[in-house]
Design an enzyme around this catalytic site. Structure first.
Site, short mmCIF file in Angstrom:
data_model
loop_
_atom_site.label_atom_id
_atom_site.label_comp_id
_atom_site.label_asym_id
_atom_site.label_seq_id
_atom_site.Cartn_x
_atom_site.Cartn_y
_atom_site.Cartn_z
N SER A 20 40.90 40.39 36.07
CA SER A 20 39.83 39.93 36.87
C SER A 20 40.18 40.34 38.24
O SER A 20 41.41 40.42 38.72
CB SER A 20 39.42 38.42 36.69
N LYS A 71 45.52 35.22 36.46
CA LYS A 71 45.18 36.60 36.44
C LYS A 71 46.04 37.44 37.41
O LYS A 71 46.59 38.60 36.93
CB LYS A 71 43.70 36.95 36.81
#
Length: 247
Positions: free
Chosen positions: A147, A174
């Site tokens: 992301s 992430k």
């Protein structure tokens, strides 16, 4: 189901019974001949239903039960792939969860632990379990679905993309996944592996309670491109369909 030849490329996509993972499977199987897709799913029944839906379109897919938060499940999945195919050509680490409230409140230790268990530890354990099978491939490809919320550059910019989004455990997971991907890219660069990170963007899926603005069709495109990279293509990159993302 389409026939599987001895030179078919074997692809495993985790969390592929719905959302972006399902769309990656659909696009890859429909746009590229010779790819056989394993629909990884924590729930075996849901995985079978997803696979059947794609088989009806004549696509070469089958379900594979795998819970990335359970090492025994991961090992069992690896053994199944080993006995059936003897190798894995493409691994797409797509499974992920969001547990943050995104209201600006601090996330608890339990939320951090549960988020990292899937988004980081799950991706690491899955990749490690399948490394012996990826080493049997003539052109191993590994894609981490991350992301842009994991971008340190964006987070450091007070007016950067999604600067208003808090979500500390998800963001941290992430960012950690990105480093994990780079670790594998470095380790296997000499063997010709292509290990890259894909950002699908704020896509409308169950992960965000269907509040996303993008489509799964667009969200899957970058991962599909990275799954079929040629030998002279990139590795150790962080990108979305529009291009590179700053680290």
């Amino acid at each position: 189901m389409a026939s599987i030849s001895s030179d078919s490329k074997i692809v495993l996509i985790t969390g592929a019974n719905k959302g972006i993972g399902f769309e990656i499977a659909k696009q890859l199987a429909s746009q590229y001949k010779g790819y056989h897709i394993l629909i990884g799913s924590r729930d075996a029944e849901r995985g079978e239903k997803a696979a059947e839906a794609l088989k009806k379109e004549g696509l070469s897919v089958e379900a594979l039960a795998i819970d990335v938060a359970d090492d025994r499940s991961i090992e069992a999945a690896a053994q199944t792939v080993k006995s059936k195919f003897g190798r894995l050509d493409v691994l797409i680490n797509n499974s992920g969860i969001i547990l943050d409230s995104f209201t600006g409140e601090p996330s608890s230790r339990a939320v951090f632990e549960a988020t990292f268990a899937v988004n980081v530890f799950g991706a690491a354990s899955t990749t490690d379990a399948f490394i012996p099978l990826l080493e049997k491939s003539a052109a191993a490809r590994v894609v981490f679905v991350s992301s842009d919320l994991g971008s340190l550059t964006y987070r450091a910019n007070p007016t950067g993309p999604y600067s208003f989004v808090d979500g500390p455990s998800y963001r941290c997971s992430k960012a950690a996944m990105n480093m994990l991907a780079l670790t594998y890219a470095h380790r296997f660069r000499g063997q010709g592996w292509k290990v890259n990170i894909h950002n699908p963007g704020y896509t409308k899926t169950d992960l965000n309670h269907n509040n996303g603005t993008g489509t799964v069709e667009d969200g899957a495109k970058g991962a599909v491109r990275l799954a079929v990279l040629g030998d002279d293509s990139e590795t150790a990159t962080y990108s979305e369909k529009e291009g590179p993302i700053p680290w």
